[in-house]
Design a protein around this motif. Structure first.
Motif, PDB file in Angstrom:
ATOM      1  N   ALA A  17      17.816  16.398  26.368  1.00  0.00           N
ATOM      2  CA  ALA A  17      18.168  16.299  24.946  1.00  0.00           C
ATOM      3  C   ALA A  17      19.330  15.330  24.744  1.00  0.00           C
ATOM      4  N   GLU A  18      20.336  15.402  25.622  1.00  0.00           N
ATOM      5  CA  GLU A  18      21.476  14.488  25.528  1.00  0.00           C
ATOM      6  C   GLU A  18      21.057  13.049  25.790  1.00  0.00           C
ATOM      7  N   SER A  19      20.223  12.848  26.789  1.00  0.00           N
ATOM      8  CA  SER A  19      19.763  11.503  27.129  1.00  0.00           C
ATOM      9  C   SER A  19      18.995  10.864  25.973  1.00  0.00           C
ATOM     10  N   ILE A  20      18.082  11.618  25.391  1.00  0.00           N
ATOM     11  CA  ILE A  20      17.313  11.114  24.249  1.00  0.00           C
ATOM     12  C   ILE A  20      18.244  10.815  23.087  1.00  0.00           C
ATOM     13  N   SER A  21      19.184  11.719  22.818  1.00  0.00           N
ATOM     14  CA  SER A  21      20.131  11.528  21.713  1.00  0.00           C
ATOM     15  C   SER A  21      20.941  10.248  21.889  1.00  0.00           C
ATOM     16  N   HIS A  22      21.504  10.076  23.087  1.00  0.00           N
ATOM     17  CA  HIS A  22      22.316   8.878  23.345  1.00  0.00           C
ATOM     18  C   HIS A  22      21.508   7.609  23.117  1.00  0.00           C
ATOM     19  N   LYS A  23      20.286   7.593  23.622  1.00  0.00           N
ATOM     20  CA  LYS A  23      19.440   6.404  23.490  1.00  0.00           C
ATOM     21  C   LYS A  23      19.155   6.107  22.016  1.00  0.00           C
ATOM     22  N   LEU A  24      18.805   7.129  21.247  1.00  0.00           N
ATOM     23  CA  LEU A  24      18.482   6.925  19.828  1.00  0.00           C
ATOM     24  C   LEU A  24      19.695   6.464  19.029  1.00  0.00           C
ATOM     25  N   ILE A  25      20.876   6.983  19.377  1.00  0.00           N
ATOM     26  CA  ILE A  25      22.097   6.535  18.696  1.00  0.00           C
ATOM     27  C   ILE A  25      22.423   5.098  19.098  1.00  0.00           C
ATOM     28  N   GLU A  26      22.334   4.785  20.381  1.00  0.00           N
ATOM     29  CA  GLU A  26      22.587   3.419  20.847  1.00  0.00           C
ATOM     30  C   GLU A  26      21.660   2.412  20.182  1.00  0.00           C
ATOM     31  N   GLU A  27      20.421   2.815  19.940  1.00  0.00           N
ATOM     32  CA  GLU A  27      19.438   1.925  19.315  1.00  0.00           C
ATOM     33  C   GLU A  27      19.522   1.946  17.789  1.00  0.00           C
ATOM     34  N   GLN A  28      20.510   2.638  17.263  1.00  0.00           N
ATOM     35  CA  GLN A  28      20.758   2.725  15.822  1.00  0.00           C
ATOM     36  C   GLN A  28      19.558   3.287  15.054  1.00  0.00           C
ATOM     37  N   LEU A  29      18.874   4.251  15.658  1.00  0.00           N
ATOM     38  CA  LEU A  29      17.716   4.866  15.015  1.00  0.00           C
ATOM     39  C   LEU A  29      18.041   6.199  14.355  1.00  0.00           C
ATOM     40  N   ILE A  30      19.121   6.851  14.799  1.00  0.00           N
ATOM     41  CA  ILE A  30      19.538   8.110  14.199  1.00  0.00           C
ATOM     42  C   ILE A  30      21.027   8.053  13.892  1.00  0.00           C
ATOM     43  N   ALA A  31      21.442   8.865  12.922  1.00  0.00           N
ATOM     44  CA  ALA A  31      22.859   8.948  12.588  1.00  0.00           C
ATOM     45  C   ALA A  31      23.570   9.959  13.484  1.00  0.00           C
ATOM     46  N   CYS A  32      22.898  11.054  13.792  1.00  0.00           N
ATOM     47  CA  CYS A  32      23.504  12.062  14.659  1.00  0.00           C
ATOM     48  C   CYS A  32      22.429  12.987  15.211  1.00  0.00           C
ATOM     49  N   ALA A  33      22.860  13.769  16.194  1.00  0.00           N
ATOM     50  CA  ALA A  33      21.964  14.741  16.820  1.00  0.00           C
ATOM     51  C   ALA A  33      22.727  16.031  17.063  1.00  0.00           C
ATOM     52  N   ASN A  34      22.023  17.127  16.981  1.00  0.00           N
ATOM     53  CA  ASN A  34      22.566  18.424  17.362  1.00  0.00           C
ATOM     54  C   ASN A  34      21.701  18.960  18.489  1.00  0.00           C
ATOM     55  N   ILE A  35      22.342  19.567  19.463  1.00  0.00           N
ATOM     56  CA  ILE A  35      21.615  20.150  20.586  1.00  0.00           C
ATOM     57  C   ILE A  35      21.933  21.640  20.638  1.00  0.00           C
ATOM     58  N   ILE A  36      20.891  22.433  20.542  1.00  0.00           N
ATOM     59  CA  ILE A  36      21.009  23.869  20.747  1.00  0.00           C
ATOM     60  C   ILE A  36      20.645  24.070  22.212  1.00  0.00           C
ATOM     61  N   PRO A  37      21.613  24.423  23.048  1.00  0.00           N
ATOM     62  CA  PRO A  37      21.407  24.337  24.489  1.00  0.00           C
ATOM     63  C   PRO A  37      20.356  25.255  25.098  1.00  0.00           C
ATOM     64  N   ALA A  38      20.100  26.422  24.499  1.00  0.00           N
ATOM     65  CA  ALA A  38      19.153  27.342  25.140  1.00  0.00           C
ATOM     66  C   ALA A  38      18.286  28.052  24.112  1.00  0.00           C
ATOM     67  N   SER A  39      16.995  27.942  24.321  1.00  0.00           N
ATOM     68  CA  SER A  39      16.018  28.596  23.456  1.00  0.00           C
ATOM     69  C   SER A  39      14.865  29.077  24.332  1.00  0.00           C
ATOM     70  N   ASP A  40      14.477  30.329  24.167  1.00  0.00           N
ATOM     71  CA  ASP A  40      13.325  30.847  24.902  1.00  0.00           C
ATOM     72  C   ASP A  40      12.058  30.461  24.155  1.00  0.00           C
ATOM     73  N   SER A  41      11.110  29.867  24.851  1.00  0.00           N
ATOM     74  CA  SER A  41       9.856  29.434  24.246  1.00  0.00           C
ATOM     75  C   SER A  41       8.685  30.126  24.927  1.00  0.00           C
ATOM     76  N   LEU A  42       7.769  30.630  24.110  1.00  0.00           N
ATOM     77  CA  LEU A  42       6.534  31.232  24.604  1.00  0.00           C
ATOM     78  C   LEU A  42       5.377  30.490  23.962  1.00  0.00           C
ATOM     79  N   TYR A  43       4.377  30.104  24.759  1.00  0.00           N
ATOM     80  CA  TYR A  43       3.253  29.333  24.244  1.00  0.00           C
ATOM     81  C   TYR A  43       2.120  29.347  25.261  1.00  0.00           C
ATOM     82  N   VAL A  44       0.954  28.976  24.806  1.00  0.00           N
ATOM     83  CA  VAL A  44      -0.188  28.844  25.706  1.00  0.00           C
ATOM     84  C   VAL A  44      -0.362  27.356  25.992  1.00  0.00           C
ATOM     85  N   TRP A  45      -0.392  27.007  27.278  1.00  0.00           N
ATOM     86  CA  TRP A  45      -0.590  25.623  27.696  1.00  0.00           C
ATOM     87  C   TRP A  45      -1.659  25.598  28.762  1.00  0.00           C
TER      88      TRP A  45
END
Length: 111
Positions: A15-43
Motif C-alpha cells: 500500500a505504501e509503495s503504490i501510494s508513493h508511486k502515485l504521489i510521485e507521478e502526480q496522480l493523487i493528492a493523498c493516500a490513507n492506509i488502514i494497516p490491517a483488515s480481515d478479508s473473507l472471500y471465495v477465490w
C-alpha cells in the motif's frame, strides 16, 4: 469534486509503495492506509481468509482512469479490487486542496 478509490493490498508495504508511486507521478493528492483488515472471500472455488491493508486514494475525477490503470500495473494481485466511491459532497476547501495538490506535487527527485 474529488474521486476516492478503495484498494485492498496484500500488506502495508505494498500500500505504501503504490501510494508513493502515485504521489510521485502526480496522480493523487493523498493516500490513507488502514494497516490491517480481515478479508473473507471465495477465490478460485476456495474460501479464503487473509489480512490485507486498505489503501484509500484521493484524486480528481479526470485522473481516475489513469490512477486505476497505474494501480493495476503496480498491484501484486492478478485481479485487484479498485472501487471508486462516489462523493456526493465535500468540504470545498478540501476539494480545492486536492485539485491544487495535483498541480503542485513535488517532482520525485525532491521527495
Amino acid at each position: 469534486m474529488i474521486s476516492v478509490l478503495y484498494v485492498p493490498c496484500g500488506n502495508r508495504e505494498e500500500a505504501e509503495s503504490i501510494s508513493h508511486k502515485l504521489i510521485e507521478e502526480q496522480l493523487i493528492a493523498c493516500a490513507n492506509i488502514i494497516p490491517a483488515s480481515d478479508s473473507l472471500y471465495v477465490w478460485e472455488g476456495m474460501l479464503e481468509q487473509t489480512q490485507e491493508s486498505i489503501l484509500l486514494v484521493k484524486t480528481s475525477p479526470e485522473y481516475r482512469g489513469k490512477v486505476m490503470q497505474r494501480i493495476e500495473e503496480l498491484h501484486s494481485y492478478s485481479c485487484p479490487c479498485i472501487i471508486e466511491w462516489k462523493i456526493e459532497s465535500v468540504n470545498p476547501a478540501y476539494a480545492a486542496w486536492v485539485q491544487e495538490s495535483l498541480k503542485t506535487t513535488p517532482k520525485p527527485e525532491s521527495l
